[in-house]
Design a protein around this motif. Structure first.
Motif, PDB file in Angstrom:
ATOM      1  N   TYR A  64      13.167 -19.772 -66.495  1.00  0.00           N
ATOM      2  CA  TYR A  64      14.162 -19.238 -67.432  1.00  0.00           C
ATOM      3  C   TYR A  64      13.496 -18.766 -68.706  1.00  0.00           C
ATOM      4  O   TYR A  64      12.369 -19.129 -69.017  1.00  0.00           O
ATOM      5  CB  TYR A  64      15.274 -20.247 -67.722  1.00  0.00           C
ATOM      6  N   VAL A  65      14.214 -17.906 -69.404  1.00  0.00           N
ATOM      7  CA  VAL A  65      13.733 -17.310 -70.640  1.00  0.00           C
ATOM      8  C   VAL A  65      14.715 -17.665 -71.744  1.00  0.00           C
ATOM      9  O   VAL A  65      15.933 -17.641 -71.541  1.00  0.00           O
ATOM     10  CB  VAL A  65      13.639 -15.766 -70.501  1.00  0.00           C
ATOM     11  N   ILE A  66      14.169 -18.002 -72.886  1.00  0.00           N
ATOM     12  CA  ILE A  66      14.987 -18.179 -74.086  1.00  0.00           C
ATOM     13  C   ILE A  66      14.656 -17.017 -75.003  1.00  0.00           C
ATOM     14  O   ILE A  66      13.479 -16.749 -75.286  1.00  0.00           O
ATOM     15  CB  ILE A  66      14.714 -19.533 -74.754  1.00  0.00           C
ATOM     16  N   ARG A  67      15.704 -16.329 -75.424  1.00  0.00           N
ATOM     17  CA  ARG A  67      15.525 -15.123 -76.244  1.00  0.00           C
ATOM     18  C   ARG A  67      16.706 -14.981 -77.193  1.00  0.00           C
ATOM     19  O   ARG A  67      17.726 -15.676 -77.064  1.00  0.00           O
ATOM     20  CB  ARG A  67      15.419 -13.890 -75.346  1.00  0.00           C
ATOM     21  N   SER A  68      16.581 -14.067 -78.116  1.00  0.00           N
ATOM     22  CA  SER A  68      17.688 -13.777 -79.033  1.00  0.00           C
ATOM     23  C   SER A  68      18.842 -13.143 -78.276  1.00  0.00           C
ATOM     24  O   SER A  68      18.632 -12.342 -77.360  1.00  0.00           O
ATOM     25  CB  SER A  68      17.224 -12.817 -80.132  1.00  0.00           C
ATOM     26  N   LEU A  76      20.736 -17.872 -86.353  1.00  0.00           N
ATOM     27  CA  LEU A  76      19.952 -17.628 -85.149  1.00  0.00           C
ATOM     28  C   LEU A  76      20.858 -17.858 -83.946  1.00  0.00           C
ATOM     29  O   LEU A  76      21.506 -18.898 -83.853  1.00  0.00           O
ATOM     30  CB  LEU A  76      18.759 -18.593 -85.079  1.00  0.00           C
ATOM     31  N   PHE A  77      20.894 -16.898 -83.055  1.00  0.00           N
ATOM     32  CA  PHE A  77      21.703 -16.985 -81.831  1.00  0.00           C
ATOM     33  C   PHE A  77      20.760 -16.779 -80.655  1.00  0.00           C
ATOM     34  O   PHE A  77      20.211 -15.698 -80.472  1.00  0.00           O
ATOM     35  CB  PHE A  77      22.785 -15.901 -81.860  1.00  0.00           C
ATOM     36  N   LEU A  78      20.543 -17.839 -79.884  1.00  0.00           N
ATOM     37  CA  LEU A  78      19.648 -17.774 -78.736  1.00  0.00           C
ATOM     38  C   LEU A  78      20.436 -17.921 -77.438  1.00  0.00           C
ATOM     39  O   LEU A  78      21.464 -18.607 -77.411  1.00  0.00           O
ATOM     40  CB  LEU A  78      18.610 -18.906 -78.799  1.00  0.00           C
ATOM     41  N   VAL A  79      19.933 -17.302 -76.388  1.00  0.00           N
ATOM     42  CA  VAL A  79      20.504 -17.484 -75.053  1.00  0.00           C
ATOM     43  C   VAL A  79      19.398 -17.949 -74.111  1.00  0.00           C
ATOM     44  O   VAL A  79      18.214 -17.651 -74.315  1.00  0.00           O
ATOM     45  CB  VAL A  79      21.147 -16.188 -74.493  1.00  0.00           C
ATOM     46  N   ALA A  80      19.824 -18.699 -73.092  1.00  0.00           N
ATOM     47  CA  ALA A  80      18.934 -19.077 -71.992  1.00  0.00           C
ATOM     48  C   ALA A  80      19.355 -18.243 -70.799  1.00  0.00           C
ATOM     49  O   ALA A  80      20.538 -18.201 -70.446  1.00  0.00           O
ATOM     50  CB  ALA A  80      19.062 -20.563 -71.688  1.00  0.00           C
ATOM     51  N   GLU A  81      18.380 -17.590 -70.187  1.00  0.00           N
ATOM     52  CA  GLU A  81      18.662 -16.633 -69.118  1.00  0.00           C
ATOM     53  C   GLU A  81      17.884 -17.016 -67.859  1.00  0.00           C
ATOM     54  O   GLU A  81      16.685 -17.262 -67.913  1.00  0.00           O
ATOM     55  CB  GLU A  81      18.242 -15.255 -69.614  1.00  0.00           C
ATOM     56  N   VAL A  82      18.602 -17.092 -66.738  1.00  0.00           N
ATOM     57  CA  VAL A  82      18.010 -17.352 -65.431  1.00  0.00           C
ATOM     58  C   VAL A  82      18.321 -16.152 -64.544  1.00  0.00           C
ATOM     59  O   VAL A  82      19.492 -15.797 -64.366  1.00  0.00           O
ATOM     60  CB  VAL A  82      18.587 -18.636 -64.792  1.00  0.00           C
ATOM     61  N   ASP A  83      17.300 -15.511 -64.001  1.00  0.00           N
ATOM     62  CA  ASP A  83      17.482 -14.341 -63.129  1.00  0.00           C
ATOM     63  C   ASP A  83      18.415 -13.307 -63.755  1.00  0.00           C
ATOM     64  O   ASP A  83      19.303 -12.760 -63.097  1.00  0.00           O
ATOM     65  CB  ASP A  83      18.017 -14.766 -61.762  1.00  0.00           C
ATOM     66  N   GLY A  84      18.250 -13.058 -65.043  1.00  0.00           N
ATOM     67  CA  GLY A  84      19.043 -12.052 -65.735  1.00  0.00           C
ATOM     68  C   GLY A  84      20.450 -12.491 -66.105  1.00  0.00           C
ATOM     69  O   GLY A  84      21.225 -11.695 -66.635  1.00  0.00           O
ATOM     70  N   MET A  85      20.790 -13.766 -65.867  1.00  0.00           N
ATOM     71  CA  MET A  85      22.144 -14.265 -66.143  1.00  0.00           C
ATOM     72  C   MET A  85      22.093 -15.342 -67.233  1.00  0.00           C
ATOM     73  O   MET A  85      21.320 -16.300 -67.141  1.00  0.00           O
ATOM     74  CB  MET A  85      22.740 -14.857 -64.862  1.00  0.00           C
ATOM     75  N   VAL A  86      22.911 -15.188 -68.278  1.00  0.00           N
ATOM     76  CA  VAL A  86      22.988 -16.179 -69.347  1.00  0.00           C
ATOM     77  C   VAL A  86      23.634 -17.450 -68.792  1.00  0.00           C
ATOM     78  O   VAL A  86      24.711 -17.406 -68.202  1.00  0.00           O
ATOM     79  CB  VAL A  86      23.791 -15.640 -70.542  1.00  0.00           C
TER      80      VAL A  86
END
Length: 186
Positions: A15-19, A70-80
Motif C-alpha cells: 500500500y501507498v500513503i500519499r496526500s 494534512l490529509f493523507l490516504v492509504a491506497e491499495v491497488d489504486g483504491m483508497v
C-alpha cells in the motif's frame, strides 16, 4: 501537504500513503460511510454527519491551502482504504497544534495502515514545526492507546461518560497529546 508517497509492504499487502487529491473525493465519501458502520471507536454512527463527494473536494482544497492541515490516504491497488487528517487553525494562540484523526476499513486492519498514517503525520508535523498533535480515543480502544503511547503521546485527560454506545452504556474518551518541543522551549 506531504511531499513524497510512502510505500509499505506488510503481510503480503502493498500500500501507498500519499496526500489526498480531489479525484479521491467520491471514494473517501464511501469509505467514511462504511467505516462509520464497522466500528464504535469513532464519533459517528453510519450515515451521521455524512460528507458527500463535493464536501470532500472542499476539505481537500482547504487542506492543500492551509499550511497546518494534512490529509493523507492509504491506497491499495489504486483504491483508497483509509485516511487520516491533521487539522490546525489560524489563531495565533493555538496555531502551534493540530488535531489528528484516522480511520481504516476493517478488512485492512492488521497491516499497519493506521500506524503508518500516524508515522507519516508525525513526520510531517515535526518537519513543519508543529509543536503538538492531539487526539481523542475511546477508552475501550486499548490497542490504539498503546500505539499512540508508543509514538510519544501522553494522556492529558479523560472526558467521563462521553459516548453512549450500542450496548446502552456510557464510555469515557481519553484525550492524548504528543509534544515536539525543542531544547529551551520547555
Amino acid at each position: 501537504m506531504m511531499g513524497n508517497n510512502a510505500e509499505y509492504y506488510v503481510e503480503n499487502l502493498r500500500y501507498v500513503i500519499r496526500s489526498a487529491m480531489e479525484k479521491d473525493a467520491k471514494r473517501l465519501s464511501e469509505v467514511r460511510l462504511q467505516i462509520d458502520g464497522e466500528t464504535e471507536n469513532l464519533d459517528r454512527e453510519r450515515g451521521e454527519a455524512y460528507i458527500d463527494e463535493q464536501g470532500f473536494i472542499q476539505l481537500i482544497k482547504e487542506d492543500i491551502e492551509h499550511i497546518h492541515n494534512l490529509f493523507l490516504v492509504a491506497e491499495v491497488d489504486g483504491m483508497v482504504v483509509g485516511f487520516s487528517r491533521c487539522e490546525g487553525n489560524k489563531l495565533k494562540r493555538t496555531s502551534h497544534k493540530v488535531e489528528f484523526g484516522v480511520c481504516v476499513l476493517k478488512d485492512f486492519w492488521g497491516y499497519g495502515i493506521g500506524q503508518n498514517l500516524l508515522k507519516e503525520s508525525i513526520k510531517w508535523a515535526d518537519l513543519n514545526d508543529i509543536k503538538k498533535i492531539y487526539l481523542n480515543v475511546l477508552e475501550t480502544n486499548v490497542k490504539a492507546i498503546k500505539l499512540y503511547e508508543k509514538y510519544g503521546f501522553e494522556v492529558e485527560g479523560v472526558i467521563k461518560k462521553d459516548k453512549l454506545l450500542s450496548d446502552g452504556n456510557y464510555y469515557n474518551t481519553v484525550i492524548m497529546g504528543r509534544f515536539n518541543l525543542h531544547e529551551g522551549e520547555l
